[in-house]
Scaffold this motif. Structure first.
Motif, short mmCIF file in Angstrom:
data_model
loop_
_atom_site.label_atom_id
_atom_site.label_comp_id
_atom_site.label_asym_id
_atom_site.label_seq_id
_atom_site.Cartn_x
_atom_site.Cartn_y
_atom_site.Cartn_z
N THR A 11 4.46 10.79 -1.91
CA THR A 11 4.23 12.18 -1.52
C THR A 11 3.88 13.01 -2.75
OG1 THR A 11 6.55 12.82 -1.86
CG2 THR A 11 5.96 11.88 0.31
N ALA A 12 3.43 14.25 -2.51
CA ALA A 12 3.10 15.13 -3.63
C ALA A 12 4.32 15.36 -4.52
CB ALA A 12 2.55 16.45 -3.11
N ALA A 13 5.49 15.53 -3.91
CA ALA A 13 6.70 15.76 -4.70
C ALA A 13 7.03 14.55 -5.56
CB ALA A 13 7.88 16.09 -3.77
N GLY A 14 6.91 13.35 -4.99
CA GLY A 14 7.20 12.14 -5.75
C GLY A 14 6.22 11.94 -6.89
N LEU A 15 4.95 12.22 -6.63
CA LEU A 15 3.94 12.04 -7.67
C LEU A 15 4.06 13.10 -8.77
CD1 LEU A 15 0.96 11.12 -5.34
CD2 LEU A 15 2.17 9.59 -6.90
N GLU A 60 -3.78 16.66 -5.53
CA GLU A 60 -2.91 17.82 -5.62
C GLU A 60 -2.12 17.84 -6.92
OE1 GLU A 60 -0.29 18.49 -2.29
OE2 GLU A 60 -1.69 17.52 -0.90
N VAL A 61 -1.92 16.65 -7.49
CA VAL A 61 -1.01 16.51 -8.63
C VAL A 61 -1.76 16.32 -9.94
CG1 VAL A 61 0.89 15.12 -9.56
CG2 VAL A 61 0.73 15.53 -7.09
N PHE A 62 -2.85 15.54 -9.90
CA PHE A 62 -3.54 15.13 -11.12
C PHE A 62 -4.91 15.81 -11.25
CE2 PHE A 62 -0.56 11.75 -10.14
CZ PHE A 62 0.01 11.49 -11.37
N THR A 85 0.87 -1.18 0.00
CA THR A 85 0.00 0.00 0.00
C THR A 85 0.90 1.23 0.00
OG1 THR A 85 -0.14 0.56 2.37
CG2 THR A 85 -1.47 -1.31 1.62
N PRO A 86 0.36 2.43 -0.20
CA PRO A 86 1.19 3.63 -0.09
C PRO A 86 1.83 3.82 1.28
CG PRO A 86 -0.83 4.14 -1.27
CD PRO A 86 -0.99 2.75 -0.71
N ARG A 87 1.26 3.21 2.31
CA ARG A 87 1.82 3.32 3.67
C ARG A 87 2.67 2.11 4.06
NH1 ARG A 87 -0.97 7.44 6.34
NH2 ARG A 87 -2.96 8.02 5.37
N HIS A 88 2.36 0.95 3.49
CA HIS A 88 3.08 -0.29 3.82
C HIS A 88 3.97 -0.64 2.64
CE1 HIS A 88 2.79 -4.84 5.04
NE2 HIS A 88 4.00 -4.32 5.19
#
Length: 244
Positions: A172-176, A207-209, A158-161
């Protein structure tokens, strides 16, 4: 069916011991292929509905033909094979961090291997997907700066695991934002997750898409006698005004 249980391959890797096993499921009378990292199950051929939907839901967002698709994470090959089922796809680039997993396919050890290695549209690339997103060269080492119509990712639980702490920055927003720069205008990013929809991560995607959807994909689970579910996030990169 052969033997009831077989460890097809086992190797030490930088992230732990990875193994490929085949066992006969007596209830369904089918061979089941499983991948373990140390003592943790990574994937099973028993449950592939969401892996297929990862490809189907992403490509359904794209009009037209001659699509170039990148997949982060090869695994048992179900997402990549589903991409190739779409005849609009012109090229498929699969980025896989472990030589061992690529080797399983090239050696024909998995049921879908020949579909991936025998299709001229498909290319298996050894590399760290997350590092490639951050690298100026991008996702295709043979074509620096190349952009794709869709990037599909099935690597972490998952995005957290995550499987390794270094992966966390991607979500994160920067990574995306860096991932979005690898997409063509109107391109699609899709992500598989083992957890229910995560509102905080959906907000980060937004925030990104331009458009974000979290699809809950359900499937029968004969091990529990009930139903299980995964999540497929699909985010569409906004097209600049005036671009058809």
């Amino acid at each position: 069916m052969g033997r009831r249980f077989e460890e097809i391959d086992w190797r030490e890797t930088p992230i732990g011991a990875i193994s490929l096993r085949r066992r006969l499921d007596p209830a369904l009378d089918v061979d089941v292929y499983e991948v373990k990292l140390d003592d943790e199950y990574l994937m099973s051929s028993l449950f592939t509905v969401a892996e297929v939907e990862l490809a189907r839901l992403a490509l359904a967002e794209l009009p037209g033909a001659d699509l170039d698709v990148a997949v982060g994470g090869l695994g048992l090959g179900h997402t990549a094979a589903a991409v190739l089922d779409d005849r609009r796809v012109r090229t498929l680039t699969v980025i896989e961090a472990l030589d061992e997993v690529i080797s399983w396919h090239r050696r024909g050890l998995l049921p879908l291997a020949s579909r991936l290695t025998g299709d001229p549209r498909s290319r298996l690339v050894r590399g760290d997907f997350f590092a490639a997103v951050n690298d100026p060269t991008g996702l295709d080492p043979q074509a620096p700066g190349r952009r794709f119509d869709a990037v599909l990712v099935d690597i972490d639980h998952t995005p957290r695991h995550v499987l390794h702490p270094s992966h966390a920055a991607f979500y994160t927003a920067a990574g995306l934002h860096r991932l979005a720069s690898r997409l063509r205008p109107g391109g699609v990013f899709a992500l598989w997750s083992d957890d229910p929809p995560d509102d905080r991560f959906t907000g980060t995607l937004a925030e990104v898409f331009g458009t974000v959807r979290a699809h809950v994909v359900t499937f029968a689970n004969h091990l529990t006698g009930g139903e299980s579910a995964n999540t497929v996030y699909v985010a569409t990169h906004a097209r600049p005004a005036g671009l058809a």
